[in-house]
Design an enzyme around this catalytic site. Structure first.
Site, PDB file in Angstrom:
ATOM      1  N   GLU A  18    -106.587  -9.647  -0.701  1.00  0.00           N
ATOM      2  CA  GLU A  18    -107.737  -9.019  -1.362  1.00  0.00           C
ATOM      3  C   GLU A  18    -109.068  -9.346  -0.702  1.00  0.00           C
ATOM      4  O   GLU A  18    -109.947  -8.492  -0.622  1.00  0.00           O
ATOM      5  CB  GLU A  18    -107.778  -9.437  -2.839  1.00  0.00           C
ATOM      6  CG  GLU A  18    -106.752  -8.702  -3.665  1.00  0.00           C
ATOM      7  CD  GLU A  18    -106.523  -9.350  -5.011  1.00  0.00           C
ATOM      8  OE1 GLU A  18    -106.960  -8.788  -6.015  1.00  0.00           O
ATOM      9  OE2 GLU A  18    -105.897 -10.413  -5.035  1.00  0.00           O
ATOM     10  N   ASP A 104    -103.202 -10.923  -5.502  1.00  0.00           N
ATOM     11  CA  ASP A 104    -102.984 -11.984  -6.492  1.00  0.00           C
ATOM     12  C   ASP A 104    -101.825 -11.657  -7.428  1.00  0.00           C
ATOM     13  O   ASP A 104    -101.525 -10.490  -7.707  1.00  0.00           O
ATOM     14  CB  ASP A 104    -104.259 -12.199  -7.320  1.00  0.00           C
ATOM     15  CG  ASP A 104    -105.391 -12.772  -6.489  1.00  0.00           C
ATOM     16  OD1 ASP A 104    -105.104 -13.413  -5.468  1.00  0.00           O
ATOM     17  OD2 ASP A 104    -106.562 -12.559  -6.867  1.00  0.00           O
ATOM     18  N   ASP A 106    -101.220 -11.422 -10.590  1.00  0.00           N
ATOM     19  CA  ASP A 106    -101.548 -11.133 -11.976  1.00  0.00           C
ATOM     20  C   ASP A 106    -101.565  -9.619 -12.127  1.00  0.00           C
ATOM     21  O   ASP A 106    -101.294  -8.883 -11.182  1.00  0.00           O
ATOM     22  CB  ASP A 106    -102.877 -11.774 -12.398  1.00  0.00           C
ATOM     23  CG  ASP A 106    -104.044 -11.349 -11.504  1.00  0.00           C
ATOM     24  OD1 ASP A 106    -103.905 -10.367 -10.752  1.00  0.00           O
ATOM     25  OD2 ASP A 106    -105.096 -12.013 -11.564  1.00  0.00           O
ATOM     26  N   GLU A 108    -103.931  -7.450 -12.431  1.00  0.00           N
ATOM     27  CA  GLU A 108    -104.861  -6.742 -11.565  1.00  0.00           C
ATOM     28  C   GLU A 108    -104.382  -6.759 -10.113  1.00  0.00           C
ATOM     29  O   GLU A 108    -104.450  -5.758  -9.414  1.00  0.00           O
ATOM     30  CB  GLU A 108    -106.254  -7.375 -11.656  1.00  0.00           C
ATOM     31  CG  GLU A 108    -107.298  -6.561 -10.921  1.00  0.00           C
ATOM     32  CD  GLU A 108    -108.658  -7.236 -10.919  1.00  0.00           C
ATOM     33  OE1 GLU A 108    -109.628  -6.547 -10.594  1.00  0.00           O
ATOM     34  OE2 GLU A 108    -108.738  -8.430 -11.227  1.00  0.00           O
ATOM     35  N   TYR A 334    -104.405 -21.075  -7.903  1.00  0.00           N
ATOM     36  CA  TYR A 334    -105.053 -19.872  -8.430  1.00  0.00           C
ATOM     37  C   TYR A 334    -105.809 -20.175  -9.725  1.00  0.00           C
ATOM     38  O   TYR A 334    -105.277 -20.848 -10.617  1.00  0.00           O
ATOM     39  CB  TYR A 334    -104.004 -18.803  -8.689  1.00  0.00           C
ATOM     40  CG  TYR A 334    -104.559 -17.436  -8.944  1.00  0.00           C
ATOM     41  CD1 TYR A 334    -105.477 -16.851  -8.081  1.00  0.00           C
ATOM     42  CD2 TYR A 334    -104.164 -16.703 -10.064  1.00  0.00           C
ATOM     43  CE1 TYR A 334    -105.976 -15.580  -8.315  1.00  0.00           C
ATOM     44  CE2 TYR A 334    -104.655 -15.431 -10.306  1.00  0.00           C
ATOM     45  CZ  TYR A 334    -105.564 -14.882  -9.430  1.00  0.00           C
ATOM     46  OH  TYR A 334    -106.069 -13.629  -9.664  1.00  0.00           O
ATOM     47  N   ARG A 336    -107.225 -18.062 -12.040  1.00  0.00           N
ATOM     48  CA  ARG A 336    -107.120 -17.214 -13.230  1.00  0.00           C
ATOM     49  C   ARG A 336    -105.719 -17.387 -13.797  1.00  0.00           C
ATOM     50  O   ARG A 336    -104.779 -16.725 -13.375  1.00  0.00           O
ATOM     51  CB  ARG A 336    -107.412 -15.749 -12.883  1.00  0.00           C
ATOM     52  CG  ARG A 336    -108.880 -15.445 -12.821  1.00  0.00           C
ATOM     53  CD  ARG A 336    -109.143 -13.961 -12.675  1.00  0.00           C
ATOM     54  NE  ARG A 336    -108.774 -13.467 -11.362  1.00  0.00           N
ATOM     55  CZ  ARG A 336    -109.557 -13.556 -10.286  1.00  0.00           C
ATOM     56  NH1 ARG A 336    -110.737 -14.128 -10.378  1.00  0.00           N
ATOM     57  NH2 ARG A 336    -109.160 -13.075  -9.127  1.00  0.00           N
ATOM     58  N   HIS A 381     -98.275 -18.595 -14.041  1.00  0.00           N
ATOM     59  CA  HIS A 381     -98.856 -19.334 -12.926  1.00  0.00           C
ATOM     60  C   HIS A 381     -98.746 -20.805 -13.291  1.00  0.00           C
ATOM     61  O   HIS A 381     -98.391 -21.158 -14.399  1.00  0.00           O
ATOM     62  CB  HIS A 381    -100.350 -19.014 -12.746  1.00  0.00           C
ATOM     63  CG  HIS A 381    -100.617 -17.602 -12.371  1.00  0.00           C
ATOM     64  ND1 HIS A 381    -100.145 -17.033 -11.224  1.00  0.00           N
ATOM     65  CD2 HIS A 381    -101.356 -16.639 -12.986  1.00  0.00           C
ATOM     66  CE1 HIS A 381    -100.566 -15.775 -11.160  1.00  0.00           C
ATOM     67  NE2 HIS A 381    -101.295 -15.513 -12.212  1.00  0.00           N
TER      68      HIS A 381
END
Length: 948
Positions: A18, A104, A106, A108, A334, A336, A381
């Site tokens: 990203e 990532d 997740d 998103e 990570y 988040r 996570h």
């Protein structure tokens, strides 16, 4: 065989991440057979406006970017600033044998990977590569063990995106029509704003109560030492067996909740203190209990934001920006995450450091596990921890400033989570005696001793209440036993007043949202940023204060869209969205019920649509709610009674107070300061505002022009201007602008005279000419009064000099060498103490653009709602932290040297032109990509959805 060697033999692999920073770090862990590129955040999204929607779409689809009539089909467009990057990715893919999507792990990130597939349309094998830390081992394991794209996660994220688009694009226009243009509504931001407004309403309704008690200092009669003090301080607990009232016994209205408690006023408290002056006291009981405190779980997103706010003064947004940099550079996992779980590798690393740094006595026999997960948690996570299978101590990282401080916080919390409990004893001592008037008084004192600090050697959690006692604080009491006599060395009567409920801080609002299960923890930083930027909330110190504008917005939403800002309804929506993510519900039927109100009966699975409108007025789905606006009285929802006939109104240009009816006798109106906290608007203060002169002050007529001269108080300060005759052209070639001039600092609107105004409007004044015939003028500018001669400007010492300085004085100033560099530093306006990050003294100074805080290295301008008088040290530290978290400004590229003119052959000209064109295109691509990268990294650091 390592992935690197396999690739070298098996062709070229394209890895897409990203952010450019992450790409750079990962590239260092992979071999020459890998090309690592960044998507620079989202490459495709719903359109930002009708102009971005393809021409074939019309009507509602064009407005919303979602085809609500055809199963809520989203219209995706490649962002204008990403087209160059998409082109580059396609070029790289054309030369690759395999594609690895390493966004990532997740919702998103999964959605970004899916959009990349949809846009790039790869014809080579595709793998989904996931990792939660950027270390060499983690990256190589991720390459060796890819998985398939998780379409359920993509569907869940897409449903959220569509839901938030419909909410924002349908409700925001209602606010534009009924409150003020350019406002926004969001599924979570509106609820967060409502929480802040409701707390302020409680403060407005609050009525303080006064209560008194006694504090006694009692001596044991023996010499004391640190382990056995000679005195103890105790507070009056009861009189004749009846408990003495404390703050918790009073309600919001200032009245006692129960008549069972004794409410002491000042006279009774002082009389009792006097009656106890000669009383003999004795210990009535000593109650000792074991004290045990277990370590805190490792950080997840919200607890990291809360602790960084309490301990480092960082806002949620700054915390996530700093954490993003730590993650991308391989220092932490990570950031988040909703999980408090540590991998076996991390547990082993933490336990090894406990033994190494604190000794085996601090290491529990078995590893500690923290399996509890937050409801509505994102995909699995680890907790936020230092990366790698061996944790680097803060000193080993080479980090500095904010990154060092945040890493240190994460490192300490992780290591402490694998340490033993803190143990000790808590003691309560009751002391009694009979007063001279026969009343029996009993005092209590409590203490705590820690015999083994355990995890507290490494880390102690902060508290939202600055007056709260932290876990590692000891309170030692004398070693006394029941029946021991005590001497009252001093008994004092103490007065107290109940306090209104504390305003939310960023940390406590994040905690409240999470406890109510509203929204996703990964988006809280973005939500807080939005409500601050939109002007719904501003800060006083660290407290979040709602603006009067937010009162109007929340008032409208509660009365006419109650269901949408209902806390339980919003939490139920999260449950429904999670059911979709787990495959237990379908997205399209749920969106239909939410938008159109279909199937709102009691049938199973109706979920969020079952909720009413909050006020009993259930109008069905969202579409019908925003269509039927006839019942909304714009003036009513923006009006709030203050008292004595005074009403606070939120107008298009800000809040104001008003009494009476406009254009009728006795009507009064006055603007309210934008940074006034709503609970500070009392009837008395409103009367003061109304009593102040307001409007235009007519000063007289300019004898030279016949124009009326008036003084006004504008948004940039007081000024004078002339009223031009009717019919004077205001636009076009022949437009005439009225003469205008700012008042001097020594002047005010209600005291300035016509003579003053005419002098001010006569500026700039011609002082004279120098020996070469160059004109010298005196002018008042943005940064103060100055002289100007051609392009040479010199500052004047005072505004009055503009009218008094002579040509000789001006020539003398110009005869002096021009000062280079900065002028003498002004003394600080306020000192705030040492910054917790830089450990340098922080002061407030007056600068070109207004007051700012500085620690000598970093400067941060005070924001709207901050003032020199009210700013706290914590707020100053937070402003500096946010400034440090921002990426440094880019240097302007140097201009290319001018081309030399020379006769060349035609072929040579063509070659040169071709090279120049190619170079320009490359430079343009690079600039675009860098700019996009910077924007995307900042956005990704704080948000997964801008519409929430």
């Amino acid at each position: 065989m390592s992935p690197t060697r396999e690739t070298a033999q098996g062709g070229r692999r394209l890895v897409i991440v990203e952010s450019p920073a992450k790409a750079k770090t990962i590239k260092g862990y992979l071999g020459p057979g890998y090309v690592v590129e960044a998507s620079v955040g989202h490459i495709r999204d719903l359109p930002n406006g009708a102009a971005e929607v393809p021409e074939k779409y019309t009507g509602e689809v064009r407005r919303l970017g979602v085809d609500v009539e055809h199963d809520f089909q989203p219209i995706y467009v490649v962002n204008a600033d990403k087209k160059a990057q998409v082109r580059k990715l396609k070029e790289q893919l054309a030369e690759s044998d395999e594609l690895y999507l390493a966004t990532d792990e997740d919702r998103e990130g999964e959605a970004i990977a899916w959009h990349l597939l949809e846009v790039l349309k790869p014809k080579v094998p595709v793998h989904r590569m996931v990792f939660h830390e950027i270390t060499k081992d983690a990256i190589q394991q991720a390459v060796a063990n890819p998985r398939e794209l998780n379409k359920r996660m993509v569907d869940a994220q897409e449903t959220r995106r569509i839901l938030d688009r419909l909410y924002g694009y349908e409700v925001s226009p209602v606010l534009w029509k009924k409150v003020m243009p350019r406002l926004s509504a969001g599924r979570v931001q509106s609820v967060a704003t409502r929480l802040v407004v409701e707390r302020e309403r409680e403060r407005i309704a609050f009525r303080s109560a006064e209560y008194w008690d006694l504090t006694g200092t009692f001596g044991t009669g023996r010499a004391g030492d640190p382990s056995d003090p000679s005195t103890l301080t105790a507070r009056l607990a009861s009189v004749d067996g009846r408990r003495v009232a404390q703050g918790r016994d009073f309600g919001q209205d200032g009245r006692l909740k129960s008549e069972q408690v004794l409410h002491l006023d000042e006279a009774n408290a002082r009389a009792l203190a006097a009656a106890l002056a000669d009383t003999r006291f004795a210990v009535r009981s000593v109650e000792s209990k074991p004290y045990r405190r277990s370590p805190y779980a490792p950080f997840r997103t919200t607890t990291l934001q809360q602790e960084a706010s309490r301990k480092l003064g960082f806002g949620a947004k700054a915390t996530m920006q700093i954490a993003q940099k730590l993650y991308e550079n391989g220092f932490i996992t990570y950031m988040r995450t909703d999980s408090t779980t540590l991998s076996d590798t991390a547990v082993a690393a933490a336990r090894a450091q406990v033994t190494q740094l604190y000794g085996a006595d601090y290491l529990p026999d078995a590893p500690r596990t923290y399996a509890g997960k937050v409801k509505n948690a994102q995909e699995a996570h680890e907790a936020i921890r230092p990366s790698g299978d061996r944790f680097r101590t803060p000193a080993e990282t080479g980090l500095t400033g904010d990154q060092f401080r945040l890493y240190e916080l994460i490192w300490k919390r992780t290591v402490a989570s694998q340490m033993k409990d803190a143990v000790g004893n808590s003691v309560t001592v009751r002391i009694g005696g009979r007063a001279a008037d026969g009343r029996d008084a009993e005092f209590t004192a409590s203490g705590k001793t820690i015999t083994f600090h355990g995890f507290m050697k490494a880390y102690v959690e902060g508290a939202d209440d600055p007056n709260a006692e932290l876990d590692d604080r000891e309170r030692r009491l004398p070693q006394v036993a029941e029946g021991d006599p005590l001497t009252a060395e001093e008994i004092t009567a103490d007065g107290h007043a109940t306090k209104p409920p504390a305003r939310y801080t960023e940390a406590s609002l994040v905690k409240e949202l999470e406890e109510r299960e509203i929204g996703r923890p990964s988006t809280y930083a973005s939500i807080l940023g939005t409500i601050l930027e939109r002007g719904y909330v501003f800060k006083k110190g660290t407290a979040l204060v709602p603006s009067f504008l937010s009162f109007a917005v929340v008032n409208l939403l509660e009365k006419h869209f109650g269901r949408l800002v209902d806390y339980d309804f919003t939490a139920k929506m999260e449950d429904d969205l999670d059911r979709i993510a787990r495959g237990e519900a379908q997205a399209v039927p749920w969106l239909k019920r939410f938008y159109f109100g279909e199937g709102t009966g009691a049938g199973s699975g109706a979920g969020a649509a079952d909720a009413g409108n909050g006020d009993g007025d259930h109008l069905g789905g969202l579409k019908e709610l925003v269509t039927d606006l006839g019942a909304i009285d714009a003036r009513e929802i923006s009006s709030f009674p203050v008292g004595d006939g005074i009403v606070l109104r939120v107008g298009r240009y800000g809040p104001y107070v008003e009494r009476g009816v406009k254009d009728e006798e006795g009507h009064q109106r006055a603007d309210v300061p934008a940074d006034l906290a709503p609970d500070e608007l009392t009837v008395e203060y409103a009367e003061e505002l109304l009593a102040k002169p307001s409007g235009d002050f007519e000063l007289g007529t300019d004898p030279a022009t016949g124009h009326t001269i008036v003084a006004k108080d504008g948004r940039y300060g007081p000024y004078v201007t002339e009223i031009l005759p009717e019919g004077t052209p205001k636009t076009g070639k022949n437009a005439v602008k009225p003469r205008t001039a700012s008042l001097f600092k020594s002047m005010s609107v209600d005291t300035v005279t016509l003579e003053d105004a005419l002098k001010l409007m006569s500026l700039p004044r011609v002082v004279g000419k120098d020996p070469e015939g160059v004109e010298i003028t005196a002018q008042n500018g943005r940064y103060g009064p100055y002289l100007k001669k051609g392009t040479d400007s010199r500052s004047l010492e005072s505004e009055e000099q503009l009218f008094t300085i002579t040509l000789e004085e001006a020539l003398a100033i110009y005869a002096q060498p021009k000062q280079r560099g900065r002028a003498a530093a002004k003394p600080p306006l306020k000192e705030l103490g040492n910054d917790p990050v830089s450990e340098r003294p922080v002061v407030v100074k007056d600068g070109r653009f207004g007051p700012y805080v500085t620690d000598g290295e970093t400067n941060a301008t005070l924001r709207s709602g901050d003032s020199v008088e009210t700013i706290t040290p914590e707020r100053g530290f937070e402003l500096l932290a946010e400034k440090r978290a921002k990426a440094p400004a880019k240097k302007t590229a140097k201009k290319a040297p001018a081309k030399k003119t020379a006769a060349k052959k035609t072929a040579a000209k063509k070659t040169t032109a071709s090279k120049t064109t190619a170079a320009k295109k490359t430079a343009a691509k690079t600039t675009t990509a860098k700019s996009a990268a910077k924007k995307a990294t900042a956005k990704k650091a704080t948000s997964a959805s801008s519409d929430e």
